[in-house]
Scaffold this motif. Structure first.
Motif, PDB file in Angstrom:
ATOM      1  N   UNK A 247       0.850  -1.190   0.000  1.00  0.00           N
ATOM      2  CA  UNK A 247       0.000   0.000   0.000  1.00  0.00           C
ATOM      3  C   UNK A 247       0.886   1.240   0.000  1.00  0.00           C
ATOM      4  N   UNK A 248       0.281   2.364  -0.309  1.00  0.00           N
ATOM      5  CA  UNK A 248       0.974   3.649  -0.277  1.00  0.00           C
ATOM      6  C   UNK A 248       0.363   4.465   0.851  1.00  0.00           C
ATOM      7  N   UNK A 253       4.927   6.695   1.397  1.00  0.00           N
ATOM      8  CA  UNK A 253       5.841   5.559   1.553  1.00  0.00           C
ATOM      9  C   UNK A 253       5.132   4.274   1.128  1.00  0.00           C
ATOM     10  N   UNK A 254       5.870   3.406   0.450  1.00  0.00           N
ATOM     11  CA  UNK A 254       5.335   2.085   0.160  1.00  0.00           C
ATOM     12  C   UNK A 254       5.475   1.210   1.399  1.00  0.00           C
ATOM     13  N   UNK A 255       4.400   0.547   1.753  1.00  0.00           N
ATOM     14  CA  UNK A 255       4.387  -0.328   2.930  1.00  0.00           C
ATOM     15  C   UNK A 255       4.112  -1.744   2.426  1.00  0.00           C
ATOM     16  N   UNK A 273       3.174  -4.958   7.901  1.00  0.00           N
ATOM     17  CA  UNK A 273       3.362  -3.527   7.663  1.00  0.00           C
ATOM     18  C   UNK A 273       4.847  -3.185   7.763  1.00  0.00           C
ATOM     19  N   UNK A 274       5.550  -3.292   6.651  1.00  0.00           N
ATOM     20  CA  UNK A 274       6.993  -3.036   6.629  1.00  0.00           C
ATOM     21  C   UNK A 274       7.222  -1.845   5.701  1.00  0.00           C
ATOM     22  N   UNK A 275       7.412  -0.659   6.291  1.00  0.00           N
ATOM     23  CA  UNK A 275       7.651   0.536   5.488  1.00  0.00           C
ATOM     24  C   UNK A 275       8.968   0.403   4.752  1.00  0.00           C
ATOM     25  N   UNK A 276       9.007   0.945   3.554  1.00  0.00           N
ATOM     26  CA  UNK A 276      10.231   0.897   2.765  1.00  0.00           C
ATOM     27  C   UNK A 276      11.371   1.686   3.410  1.00  0.00           C
ATOM     28  N   UNK A 323      21.454  -5.450   7.464  1.00  0.00           N
ATOM     29  CA  UNK A 323      20.174  -5.322   8.168  1.00  0.00           C
ATOM     30  C   UNK A 323      19.906  -3.904   8.652  1.00  0.00           C
ATOM     31  N   UNK A 324      20.927  -3.060   8.603  1.00  0.00           N
ATOM     32  CA  UNK A 324      20.737  -1.671   9.018  1.00  0.00           C
ATOM     33  C   UNK A 324      20.254  -0.780   7.893  1.00  0.00           C
ATOM     34  N   UNK A 325      20.299  -1.284   6.649  1.00  0.00           N
ATOM     35  CA  UNK A 325      19.824  -0.497   5.504  1.00  0.00           C
ATOM     36  C   UNK A 325      18.300  -0.563   5.410  1.00  0.00           C
ATOM     37  N   UNK A 326      17.735   0.511   4.856  1.00  0.00           N
ATOM     38  CA  UNK A 326      16.276   0.508   4.684  1.00  0.00           C
ATOM     39  C   UNK A 326      15.896  -0.489   3.605  1.00  0.00           C
ATOM     40  N   UNK A 327      14.645  -0.885   3.622  1.00  0.00           N
ATOM     41  CA  UNK A 327      14.154  -1.836   2.627  1.00  0.00           C
ATOM     42  C   UNK A 327      14.325  -1.271   1.218  1.00  0.00           C
ATOM     43  N   UNK A 328      14.046   0.029   1.051  1.00  0.00           N
ATOM     44  CA  UNK A 328      14.191   0.655  -0.266  1.00  0.00           C
ATOM     45  C   UNK A 328      15.642   0.626  -0.731  1.00  0.00           C
TER      46      UNK A 328
END
Length: 363
Positions: A247-248, A253-255, A273-276, A323-328
């Motif tokens: 979802x947006x 943000x893409x979740x 619910x994992x925000x980018x 693992x410290x980087x954002x999903x995006x």
């Protein structure tokens, strides 16, 4: 002699006592006597006085009424045949003919032939425009067909003749209420579809801006598809998972739903619910707190943030993720393929046999 049961069954179906429906040829007055010999003989034994067409037609009407009042499907079918023969006499009495059509409409109605019932009512009204009973039956037939606007039109015709017709007043009121309800529901449905289209368009634009690697199978047919058709398939793919769909949010943000696999224990988790903009560490620290309760499958309490390694399996290689980087950031850096709209990663305990086998040895 051997008698074919298939042949016998066919003959039974063509016998006037056992047929399930009235042949269209009977109604049209074009009965093929060679095709329907038993039915033709049955009709011949009835009223065939060519010198008194009106008398024959009236006798057919009376006979049809007797069969109709039996209240059985067989009776209704026989009634239709009798009314049809009366109509086919083509006598000069228009009122009698209108009654024959209207009576046949009633029998057609009771065996579920609502369109034919309406047609017969229309023919009755051509002969007798003020025939309220025919109008009423037409309205009832159209109600069965779900043609609510047509029902209202028929009710108006009846009320133009008798404005105090209680049955037609009640039918019109109920039909108008139902029609308004359906129109209201249709507006709601259309509004929801429009809203969904806008949301999908925003998601597609977000995907394009981020240049995400979204898996989409080739179309089933070799023909080229339009961009709109491809976008439709992509959204169906992205939203087709039982784990939820992207979802947006209001911040743009893409979740995502993110699936974590634990190969060592043959189990998995889904973070709905994992925000980018969140990192794997943000969620793993919550899922496996140092002093918190461990999952029941983690008997040795090995799973904690500092002891974990997260892998992206591209199919050709296994990449250890930061693992410290954002999903995006992970999406962009590793061109992660997102299948079914659900990013999927593998989680291992560092130094474990499974880690050494699957990560270090890459097998």
């Amino acid at each position: 002699a051997v008698v074919s049961t298939q042949s016998t069954g066919k003959e039974m179906d063509m016998h006037p006592l056992f047929m399930d429906s009235v042949p269209q040829e009977v109604i049209d007055g074009t009965l093929d006597r060679t095709k329907w010999p038993l039915l033709a003989s049955h009709l011949d034994m009835m009223y065939d006085d060519e010198d008194d067409l009106e008398g024959s037609a009236r006798s057919y009407k009376d006979d049809g009424n007797v069969e109709y009042k039996k209240g059985t499907k067989e009776g209704y079918l026989k009634a239709i045949i009798s009314y049809t023969e009366g109509i086919n006499k083509k006598c000069d009495n228009t009122e009698l003919n209108s009654h024959l059509y209207c009576n046949r409409a009633a029998a057609q109605f009771l065996i579920g032939n609502y369109r034919r019932a309406t047609q017969d009512c229309e023919k009755a009204l051509q002969l007798n425009p003020g025939y309220t009973k025919a109008i009423t039956r037409a309205a009832q037939a159209q109600l069965k067909l779900g043609n609510r606007k047509s029902v209202i039109s028929w009710c108006d015709k009846a009320l133009a003749i008798d404005k105090h017709n209680k049955e037609m007043i009640q039918l019109k009121v109920k039909t108008l209420q139902k029609l308004k309800e359906e129109e209201r529901n249709e507006r709601k449905r259309a509004a929801l579809e429009a809203k969904e289209r806008r949301k999908n368009a925003m998601l597609l634009e977000a995907f394009r801006l981020r240049k995400l690697n979204l898996y989409l199978a080739d179309p089933e047919e070799d023909e080229e598809e339009t961009a709109e058709e491809r976008d439709t398939r992509l959204m169906e793919s992205v939203k087709g998972s039982s784990h939820g769909h992207v979802t947006l949010n209001e911040n743009g943000e893409l979740v995502w739903p993110v699936r974590l696999l634990y190969p060592e224990h043959a189990t998995s988790d889904v973070i709905q619910q994992f925000s980018e903009l969140h990192s794997l560490s943000d969620h793993l620290s919550y899922m496996f707190p140092p002093q918190g309760e461990s999952p029941e499958w983690d008997i040795d309490r090995e799973y904690s943030l500092n002891n974990l390694c997260v892998i992206y399996n591209s199919g050709t290689e296994k990449i250890e993720l930061n693992t410290g980087s954002s999903l995006l950031e992970l999406f962009r850096k590793h061109d992660i393929l997102i299948v079914g709209g659900v990013p999927t990663f593998e989680v291992f305990v560092k130094g474990s046999d499974s880690y050494n086998k699957n990560v270090l040895q890459g097998s």
